[in-house]
Scaffold this motif. Structure first.
Motif, PDB file in Angstrom:
ATOM      1  N   PHE A 143       4.239  -4.755  -1.835  1.00  0.00           N
ATOM      2  CA  PHE A 143       5.307  -3.756  -1.724  1.00  0.00           C
ATOM      3  C   PHE A 143       4.768  -2.130  -2.073  1.00  0.00           C
ATOM      4  CE2 PHE A 143       6.891  -8.136  -2.818  1.00  0.00           C
ATOM      5  CZ  PHE A 143       7.814  -8.035  -1.946  1.00  0.00           C
ATOM      6  N   ALA A 144       3.706  -2.116  -2.871  1.00  0.00           N
ATOM      7  CA  ALA A 144       3.147  -0.960  -2.909  1.00  0.00           C
ATOM      8  C   ALA A 144       2.601  -0.073  -1.791  1.00  0.00           C
ATOM      9  CB  ALA A 144       2.068  -0.961  -4.052  1.00  0.00           C
ATOM     10  N   LEU A 148       3.937   3.228  -0.345  1.00  0.00           N
ATOM     11  CA  LEU A 148       3.086   4.429   0.318  1.00  0.00           C
ATOM     12  C   LEU A 148       3.251   4.853   1.604  1.00  0.00           C
ATOM     13  CD1 LEU A 148       0.378   6.124   0.032  1.00  0.00           C
ATOM     14  CD2 LEU A 148      -0.924   4.211   0.543  1.00  0.00           C
ATOM     15  N   ALA A 149       3.585   3.925   2.491  1.00  0.00           N
ATOM     16  CA  ALA A 149       3.906   4.203   3.930  1.00  0.00           C
ATOM     17  C   ALA A 149       4.938   4.943   3.932  1.00  0.00           C
ATOM     18  CB  ALA A 149       4.136   2.841   4.869  1.00  0.00           C
ATOM     19  N   GLU A 160      -0.934   7.368   9.840  1.00  0.00           N
ATOM     20  CA  GLU A 160      -1.503   6.591   8.440  1.00  0.00           C
ATOM     21  C   GLU A 160      -0.156   5.775   7.957  1.00  0.00           C
ATOM     22  OE1 GLU A 160      -3.512   8.921   5.479  1.00  0.00           O
ATOM     23  OE2 GLU A 160      -3.206  10.439   7.009  1.00  0.00           O
ATOM     24  N   ALA A 161       0.981   6.263   8.164  1.00  0.00           N
ATOM     25  CA  ALA A 161       2.247   5.542   7.807  1.00  0.00           C
ATOM     26  C   ALA A 161       2.167   4.470   8.613  1.00  0.00           C
ATOM     27  CB  ALA A 161       3.520   6.451   8.026  1.00  0.00           C
ATOM     28  N   LEU A 162       2.175   4.260   9.963  1.00  0.00           N
ATOM     29  CA  LEU A 162       2.286   3.276  10.918  1.00  0.00           C
ATOM     30  C   LEU A 162       1.202   2.188  10.373  1.00  0.00           C
ATOM     31  CD1 LEU A 162       3.607   1.620  13.140  1.00  0.00           C
ATOM     32  CD2 LEU A 162       2.142   2.872  14.710  1.00  0.00           C
ATOM     33  N   ASP A 163      -0.072   2.509  10.113  1.00  0.00           N
ATOM     34  CA  ASP A 163      -1.204   1.615   9.829  1.00  0.00           C
ATOM     35  C   ASP A 163      -0.666   1.036   8.545  1.00  0.00           C
ATOM     36  OD1 ASP A 163      -2.654   2.375  12.069  1.00  0.00           O
ATOM     37  OD2 ASP A 163      -3.866   3.809  10.843  1.00  0.00           O
ATOM     38  N   VAL A 164      -0.124   1.680   7.416  1.00  0.00           N
ATOM     39  CA  VAL A 164       0.314   1.020   6.300  1.00  0.00           C
ATOM     40  C   VAL A 164       1.552   0.125   6.395  1.00  0.00           C
ATOM     41  CG1 VAL A 164       0.587   1.410   3.744  1.00  0.00           C
ATOM     42  CG2 VAL A 164      -1.086   3.153   5.169  1.00  0.00           C
ATOM     43  N   PHE A 165       2.391   0.711   7.138  1.00  0.00           N
ATOM     44  CA  PHE A 165       3.618  -0.278   7.360  1.00  0.00           C
ATOM     45  C   PHE A 165       3.150  -1.594   8.008  1.00  0.00           C
ATOM     46  CE2 PHE A 165       7.064   3.503   7.457  1.00  0.00           C
ATOM     47  CZ  PHE A 165       7.568   2.773   6.344  1.00  0.00           C
ATOM     48  N   LEU A 166       2.374  -1.696   8.920  1.00  0.00           N
ATOM     49  CA  LEU A 166       1.494  -2.719   9.367  1.00  0.00           C
ATOM     50  C   LEU A 166       1.077  -3.446   8.525  1.00  0.00           C
ATOM     51  CD1 LEU A 166       0.685  -1.628  13.077  1.00  0.00           C
ATOM     52  CD2 LEU A 166       2.730  -2.732  12.506  1.00  0.00           C
ATOM     53  N   LYS A 167       0.192  -3.213   7.546  1.00  0.00           N
ATOM     54  CA  LYS A 167      -0.451  -3.943   6.589  1.00  0.00           C
ATOM     55  C   LYS A 167       0.537  -4.797   5.783  1.00  0.00           C
ATOM     56  CE  LYS A 167      -4.544  -0.946   5.658  1.00  0.00           C
ATOM     57  NZ  LYS A 167      -5.280  -0.237   5.013  1.00  0.00           N
ATOM     58  N   ALA A 168       1.625  -4.289   5.624  1.00  0.00           N
ATOM     59  CA  ALA A 168       2.618  -4.987   4.779  1.00  0.00           C
ATOM     60  C   ALA A 168       3.703  -5.645   5.580  1.00  0.00           C
ATOM     61  CB  ALA A 168       3.195  -4.245   3.426  1.00  0.00           C
ATOM     62  N   SER A 169       3.678  -5.668   6.840  1.00  0.00           N
ATOM     63  CA  SER A 169       4.792  -6.220   7.722  1.00  0.00           C
ATOM     64  C   SER A 169       5.633  -7.158   7.229  1.00  0.00           C
ATOM     65  CB  SER A 169       4.344  -6.051   9.154  1.00  0.00           C
ATOM     66  OG  SER A 169       3.538  -7.287   9.139  1.00  0.00           O
ATOM     67  N   ASP A 176      12.546  -0.610   6.457  1.00  0.00           N
ATOM     68  CA  ASP A 176      10.952  -0.372   6.606  1.00  0.00           C
ATOM     69  C   ASP A 176      10.576  -0.932   7.954  1.00  0.00           C
ATOM     70  OD1 ASP A 176      10.222   0.702   4.301  1.00  0.00           O
ATOM     71  OD2 ASP A 176      10.000  -1.181   3.262  1.00  0.00           O
ATOM     72  N   THR A 177      11.359  -1.941   8.455  1.00  0.00           N
ATOM     73  CA  THR A 177      11.028  -2.429   9.903  1.00  0.00           C
ATOM     74  C   THR A 177      11.495  -1.385  10.864  1.00  0.00           C
ATOM     75  OG1 THR A 177      11.313  -4.751   9.107  1.00  0.00           O
ATOM     76  CG2 THR A 177      11.313  -4.335  11.626  1.00  0.00           C
ATOM     77  N   LEU A 178      12.780  -0.828  10.568  1.00  0.00           N
ATOM     78  CA  LEU A 178      13.365   0.165  11.626  1.00  0.00           C
ATOM     79  C   LEU A 178      12.293   1.316  11.570  1.00  0.00           C
ATOM     80  CD1 LEU A 178      17.077   0.428  10.735  1.00  0.00           C
ATOM     81  CD2 LEU A 178      16.046   0.210  12.890  1.00  0.00           C
TER      82      LEU A 178
END
Length: 267
Positions: A143-144, A148-149, A160-169, A176-178
């Motif tokens: 969730f953190a 951050l994403a 960077e945002a995309l990479d972090v979103f994918l880490k916590a998908s 967040d999925t949108l």
């Protein structure tokens, strides 16, 4: 006789010299060192906590500020001070106090609380740093990572945002999925974008036309008229009138008129 007198005075001279050296060799007594913070009586924050429970936050703040003077750099005092400042919506100062406490050895979760305060104050740059400090200690907090994403996305740090979103998908909700889907769309990575737009719709079926708008844009970019027609009809069925708000509504209307012979947006 002069010689004898001088000799007679020698024992007294030796005695005085010995006394002088004896006195100077005694160690000096050092003044006692002031007590360290660890040796001081720990701060009594009970009254401040009670005031906060009773909703008397301003009174709690007065007590905590006094304790911060008498017990500077106390993580306990700084933590309560930061949280009380959050209660009165003084977000910049709350973030400062919470980060102080975390840097003095309090729980690393305070970095996350400080980051949230920075977000509330509109300081995404500071929020990014606070979230990164927290994630150094708690790298598995999905969730953190999502928080951050979002911050990185607002700062325009898209990759960077995309990479972090994918880490916590796995923990990502519809919004967040949108966001993930839109980032793929901006990069013209259409298959990935379509996957995430469909995932967003699956997470909250019928809740918003946003996934349909995304799917429509993806298929328009790919010039897939069959899919555009299917998505447009499904969108109108699920969210009547939502197509009117699409920036490419005229293009979709022309396509449907040509393929189906109907004025799709006729009122």
């Amino acid at each position: 006789m002069r010689f004898n007198l001088r000799m007679a005075g020698l024992p007294a001279t030796f005695a005085a010299t010995a006394l002088l050296f004896a006195c100077s060799s005694e160690p000096e007594k050092e003044a006692p060192a002031p007590p360290t913070q660890a040796e001081q009586k720990p701060p009594d924050v009970g009254e401040a906590i009670q005031k906060r429970i009773e909703g008397k936050t301003e009174e709690a703040l007065v007590l905590l500020r006094e304790l911060n003077v008498s017990h500077p750099n106390s993580p306990v005092v700084l933590t309560l001070l930061g949280r009380s400042l959050l209660d009165v919506e003084d977000y910049p100062l709350a973030a400062f106090r919470l980060e102080q406490a975390a840097n003095l050895g309090a729980a690393p979760e305070l970095f996350s609380e400080a980051a949230e305060a920075h977000v509330l104050s509109g300081d995404d740059s500071a929020a990014e740093q606070a979230y990164r400090a927290y994630l150094e200690a708690k790298p598995d907090d999905a969730f953190a990572h999502l928080s951050l994403a979002r911050v990185l996305n607002r700062l325009g740090k898209k990759d960077e945002a995309l990479d972090v979103f994918l880490k916590a998908s796995e923990k990502a909700g519809p919004e967040d999925t949108l966001a993930t889907a839109r980032l793929f769309l901006e990069k013209a990575m259409y298959p990935q974008a379509e996957h995430w737009f469909r995932s967003a719709e699956q997470k909250a079926p019928g809740a918003s036309p946003a996934p349909f708008h995304g799917l429509l844009e993806t298929r328009l970019q790919l010039k897939d008229e069959d899919a555009v027609e299917t998505i447009a009809l499904a969108m109108e069925k699920t969210h009547p009138g939502a197509l009117d708000d699409n920036p490419r509504a005229d293009e979709v209307a022309e396509l449907l008129q040509r393929r189906r012979g109907i004025d799709f947006f006729q009122k």
